[in-house]
Design an enzyme around this catalytic site. Structure first.
Site: not given
Ligand code: AMP
Ligand code: ZN
Length: 112
Positions: A6, A45, A98
């Protein structure tokens, strides 16, 4: 709300944006697992796939259609993978629904 994604949508936390419209936001994963690794998120969200209901069906199909467009834009003509990690056993680390779009390398199956 104390939610990383968010905050990325609002611009409070910077991101490498690749697409945005009124419903969704897409940006490059900070820790890419493939040469193309994009995260696509709804602006609304939703904690995880486990929290969706019938009222989200239009949004979810909209996201999939945009993912197809992004795959074309990023020239993933040889194929790609879309992943939705869900809750603890699914390996979800950010509690905002996501979709991972991964491509530009041969992906293995089964995942770990
Ligand atoms: P998941 O493990 O499926 O919840 O995916 C979360 C993803 O968010 C991971 O692949 C992380 O590398 C990515 N992530 C975490 N923080 C950031 C950020 N600030 N910008 C871009 N990607 C992020
Ligand atoms: Zn959110």
């Amino acid at each position: 709300m104390d939610c990383l994604f968010c905050k990325i949508i609002s611009g409070e936390i910077p991101s490498n944006k690749v697409y945005e419209d009124e419903k969704i936001y897409a940006f490059k994963d900070i820790d890419p697992q493939a040469p193309v690794h994009i995260l696509i998120i709804p602006k609304k969200h939703i904690d995880s796939l486990d929290e969706i209901d019938e009222s989200d069906s239009e949004l979810l199909s909209y996201i999939l259609l945009k993912i197809k467009d992004l795959a074309k834009e990023f020239e993933l003509d040889k194929g790609y993978r879309v992943v939705i990690n869900t809750k603890e056993d699914g390996g979800q680390s950010v509690n905002h629904l996501h979709f991972h779009l991964l491509g530009k390398r041969s992906l293995q199956w089964p995942p770990g």
